[in-house]
Design an enzyme around this catalytic site. Structure first.
Site, PDB file in Angstrom:
ATOM      1  N   ASP A   1       5.098  16.469   2.564  1.00 35.41           N
ATOM      2  CA  ASP A   1       6.211  15.462   2.746  1.00 35.41           C
ATOM      3  C   ASP A   1       7.508  16.276   3.225  1.00 35.41           C
ATOM      4  OD1 ASP A   1       4.669  12.995   2.000  1.00 35.41           O
ATOM      5  OD2 ASP A   1       4.906  13.675  -0.053  1.00 35.41           O
TER       6      ASP A   1
ATOM      7  N   LYS B   1       3.268   1.260  -1.029  1.00 33.92           N
ATOM      8  CA  LYS B   1       3.035   2.322   0.417  1.00 33.92           C
ATOM      9  C   LYS B   1       2.554   1.253   1.253  1.00 33.92           C
ATOM     10  CE  LYS B   1       2.343   6.558  -2.087  1.00 33.92           C
ATOM     11  NZ  LYS B   1       1.341   7.437  -2.750  1.00 33.92           N
TER      12      LYS B   1
ATOM     13  N   ASN C   1      -1.770  21.646   1.335  1.00 36.48           N
ATOM     14  CA  ASN C   1      -2.309  21.113   0.002  1.00 36.48           C
ATOM     15  C   ASN C   1      -3.786  21.246  -0.126  1.00 36.48           C
ATOM     16  OD1 ASN C   1      -3.522  18.659   1.168  1.00 36.48           O
ATOM     17  ND2 ASN C   1      -1.386  18.283   1.791  1.00 36.48           N
TER      18      ASN C   1
ATOM     19  N   PHE D   1      -3.954   5.696   3.164  1.00 39.51           N
ATOM     20  CA  PHE D   1      -4.437   6.224   1.966  1.00 39.51           C
ATOM     21  C   PHE D   1      -3.427   6.813   0.855  1.00 39.51           C
ATOM     22  CE2 PHE D   1      -9.149   7.104   2.207  1.00 39.51           C
ATOM     23  CZ  PHE D   1      -9.244   6.825   3.483  1.00 39.51           C
TER      24      PHE D   1
HETATM   25  N1  CTP Z   1       1.666  10.029   5.220  1.00 36.99           N
HETATM   26  C1  CTP Z   1       1.972  10.070   6.569  1.00 36.99           C
HETATM   27  N2  CTP Z   1       3.190  11.137   6.551  1.00 36.99           N
HETATM   28  C2  CTP Z   1       3.879  11.793   5.743  1.00 36.99           C
HETATM   29  C3  CTP Z   1       3.269  11.694   4.539  1.00 36.99           C
HETATM   30  C4  CTP Z   1       2.267  10.569   4.409  1.00 36.99           C
HETATM   31  O1  CTP Z   1       1.412   9.704   7.329  1.00 36.99           O
HETATM   32  N3  CTP Z   1       4.802  12.550   5.900  1.00 36.99           N
HETATM   33  C5  CTP Z   1       0.509   9.092   5.001  1.00 36.99           C
HETATM   34  C6  CTP Z   1      -0.759   9.783   4.473  1.00 36.99           C
HETATM   35  O2  CTP Z   1      -1.613  10.036   5.604  1.00 36.99           O
HETATM   36  C7  CTP Z   1      -1.489   8.706   3.862  1.00 36.99           C
HETATM   37  C8  CTP Z   1      -0.293   7.686   3.458  1.00 36.99           C
HETATM   38  O3  CTP Z   1       0.791   8.158   4.226  1.00 36.99           O
HETATM   39  O4  CTP Z   1      -2.249   7.752   4.583  1.00 36.99           O
HETATM   40  C9  CTP Z   1       0.199   8.003   1.869  1.00 36.99           C
HETATM   41  O5  CTP Z   1       0.402   9.289   1.712  1.00 36.99           O
HETATM   42  P1  CTP Z   1       1.309   9.883   0.354  1.00 36.99           P
HETATM   43  O6  CTP Z   1       1.417  11.440   0.178  1.00 36.99           O
HETATM   44  O7  CTP Z   1       0.489   9.386  -0.948  1.00 36.99           O
HETATM   45  O8  CTP Z   1       2.473   8.974   0.474  1.00 36.99           O
HETATM   46  P2  CTP Z   1       4.023   9.319   0.266  1.00 36.99           P
HETATM   47  O9  CTP Z   1       4.705   8.173   1.071  1.00 36.99           O
HETATM   48  O10 CTP Z   1       4.137  10.529   0.846  1.00 36.99           O
HETATM   49  O11 CTP Z   1       4.362   8.863  -1.268  1.00 36.99           O
HETATM   50  P3  CTP Z   1       4.324   9.915  -2.575  1.00 36.99           P
HETATM   51  O12 CTP Z   1       4.227  11.282  -2.207  1.00 36.99           O
HETATM   52  O13 CTP Z   1       5.663   9.752  -2.974  1.00 36.99           O
HETATM   53  O14 CTP Z   1       3.492   9.561  -3.474  1.00 36.99           O
END
Ligand code: CTP
Length: 407
Positions: free
Chosen positions: A283, A341, A214, A327
Site C-alpha cells: 500500500d 473493498k 509481504n 481479493f
Molecule cells: N490492491 C491493489 N493495489 C493496491 C492495494 C491493493 O490492486 N495498491 C488490490 C489487491 O490486489 C487486492 C485488493 O486490492 O485484490 C485488496 O487488497 P487489500 O490490501 O486487502 O486492500 P486495501 O485497499 O489495501 O485495504 P487495507 O490494506 O486497508 O485492508
C-alpha cells in the site's frame, strides 16, 4: 444420474461402515458401476457378502487374493475408477493416506490410483479434533483430496459432536455434484476468453539491497491461472515476488513494484475479459528510492512512505466490459471490509479470506474463502485446496460472464 460412472467404494473399519451398504445401494440405483474394497476391520462391522450383493461384483479385501490372473487387482481397480470414494474414512486410513502407507488392499489402491479421491470421515469427536487428524486432513486437502465433511450429532460412542459420517443420500448428491462439476470443466466455459491474473507480492525498493514486501507466496494466483486455463481461457500471468513456481506453459510478465504491476496490467487491459487481482500489493512505498546503500547513522531512522497506486481501484474506474475480481485478506470483520473493498474498487466479485483461520492465508496450500458480489455473500466455501478454491472462483466468473447461471 451417475450412469456409466465407475466408482470405487473404499470401506474402512468404523461403526459407520454399516452405512456403506445403503450408500453402495444408492450409488448403484443412480446408475453407477460400483466396485468395493473393504479393510480387514471393516469386515468386522459389515460382511463382504452384503456389499457383494449390493454392488453386484466381487469385494476386495486382500492384496494377495488375485481374483483374475490376467491383471493385478489393486492396479486394475486404481486405473478403472472415475472416482474413489472412501466412506467411512477412519482416522487410521486418513493417516495412512497422509503418510503414503500401503499395507493393505485399500491403502495400496489409494496410493496407486490417479483418479480423484473423496473422503467421508467418520470418527469420535475427540479423534476428529486431534491435531494429528487435523494435520492429516489438511495435508490431504492440499493434495486435492475432496472431503465430505462429517455432520454433528449423537455419535455411536455416546458423545455428541462432529464426526458422524455424512448420510448416504447426501453423499450420493455430493458425488453427483462432483461429476456435474467435471462436465462443466470439460465443456471449457472460458474458451475464447482472455484472463489476466496477478500473483505474489510487490517489492518496493528502499535502496539497492533493501525493500518492503509481504508474505504472499503466489500460490493462490497460480492456482487461479491454472484453473482458468483448464476451463479453456487464454491466460497471462503478471508475477511479483513469489516462493512458488508458476504453472508450466502459461506466459507471464515478471514485475517488481506496484507501479510495474499496474503498467503490465494496462498492457493487457484492452483484450482482457477477466482480470484477477490475487497479488498482495504494497500500500505504501518509500518516497525516495536511493541508488546507493543507506549507511547506518544514529539510534533511530525514519523512512518516509507514500501511497502506491491502488491498481484495482484504478482498473475499477477504467472498466468497460472487463470482469474484475479482487481479493481481501482480513483478520476481522470479514464481510464489512470485503463489501467495502468490492464497492470502493468497483469489482464484480471479491474473494475474502480470514487469514487467521486454520489452513487459510499466505503460504498455505489450502484456503477458506468467502465470495462476495454487489448483493453480498455468494458462497462461503469450506477448507479446501487452493486449486479447488480457484476452480470454483473461475467457474463462477464464467457463469457471470456468459449469464448462464445453470453452470
Ligand atoms: N490492491 C491493489 N493495489 C493496491 C492495494 C491493493 O490492486 N495498491 C488490490 C489487491 O490486489 C487486492 C485488493 O486490492 O485484490 C485488496 O487488497 P487489500 O490490501 O486487502 O486492500 P486495501 O485497499 O489495501 O485495504 P487495507 O490494506 O486497508 O485492508
Amino acid at each position: 444420474m451417475l450412469t456409466g460412472k465407475k466408482i470405487l467404494l473404499g470401506v474402512s473399519g468404523g461403526i459407520a461402515a454399516f452405512k456403506a451398504a445403503s450408500l453402495c445401494s444408492k450409488l448403484v440405483q443412480s446408475g453407477a458401476e460400483v466396485r468395493v474394497i473393504m479393510t480387514e476391520s471393516a469386515t468386522r462391522f459389515i460382511t463382504e457378502l452384503t456389499l457383494q450383493a449390493l454392488s453386484k461384483g466381487p469385494v476386495y479385501t486382500d492384496t494377495f487374493d488375485e481374483k483374475n490372473p490376467a491383471v493385478i487387482a489393486h492396479i486394475d481397480l486404481a486405473d478403472w475408477a472415475d472416482l474413489v470414494l472412501v466412506a467411512p474414512a477412519t482416522a487410521n486410513i486418513i493417516a495412512k493416506m497422509a503418510t503414503g502407507l500401503a499395507d493393505d488392499m485399500l491403502s495400496t489402491t489409494l496410493l496407486a490410483t490417479q483418479a480423484p479421491i473423496m473422503l467421508a470421515p467418520a470418527m469420535n469427536v475427540h479423534m476428529y479434533q486431534h491435531p494429528a487428524v487435523i494435520r492429516n486432513l489438511a495435508e490431504l486437502a492440499a493434495r486435492g483430496v475432496m472431503m465430505a465433511e462429517p455432520g454433528e450429532g449423537l455419535l455411536a460412542c455416546g458423545y455428541v459432536g462432529k464426526g458422524r459420517m455424512e448420510e448416504p443420500e447426501s453423499l450420493v448428491r455430493i458425488v453427483q455434484a462432483y461429476f456435474e462439476r467435471q462436465e462443466r470443466v470439460n465443456a471449457k466455459p472460458l474458451k475464447g476468453r482472455s484472463v489476466v491474473v496477478t500473483a505474489g507480492s510487490t517489492v518496493e525498493r528502499i535502496d539497492p539491497v533493501r525493500y518492503i514486501t509481504n508474505d504472499s507466496s503466489g500460490k493462490m494466483g497460480f492456482a487461479i491461472a491454472h484453473a482458468a486455463r483448464e476451463l479453456g481461457a487464454e491466460v497471462h500471468l503478471v508475477i511479483g515476488s513469489t516462493q512458488a513456481s508458476p504453472p508450466v506453459g502459461i506466459p507471464f510478465t515478471k514485475v517488481e513494484s506496484a507501479q510495474d504491476m499496474y503498467n503490465a496490467l494496462l498492457a493487457h487491459w484492452d483484450e482482457a475479459d477477466i482480470v484477477v487481482k490475487a497479488a498482495a500489493v504494497a500500500d505504501y512505498r518509500p518516497k525516495e528510492q536511493l541508488n546507493r546503500k543507506i549507511k547506518k547513522s544514529g539510534e533511530e531512522m525514519s523512512l518516509e512512505l507514500v501511497k502506491t497506486v491502488d491498481i484495482l481501484e484504478s482498473l475499477g474506474k477504467r472498466k468497460t466490459s472487463q470482469f474484475l475480481i479482487g481479493f481481501a485478506a482480513e483478520t476481522h470483520d470479514l464481510e464489512k471490509y470485503a463489501m467495502d473493498k468490492l464497492t470502493r474498487k468497483n469489482c464484480d466479485l471479491l474473494i475474502a479470506n480470514d487469514v487467521t483461520a486454520e489452513g487459510a492465508g499466505f503460504g498455505t496450500d489450502t484456503n477458506v474463502i468467502s465470495i462476495f458480489d454487489s448483493q453480498g455473500l455468494v458462497e462461503a466455501l469450506p477448507l479446501m485446496s487452493k486449486e479447488a478454491c480457484a476452480r470454483r472462483i473461475m467457474e463462477l466468473a464464467g457463469e457471470r460472464l456468459t449469464g448462464d447461471l445453470s453452470l
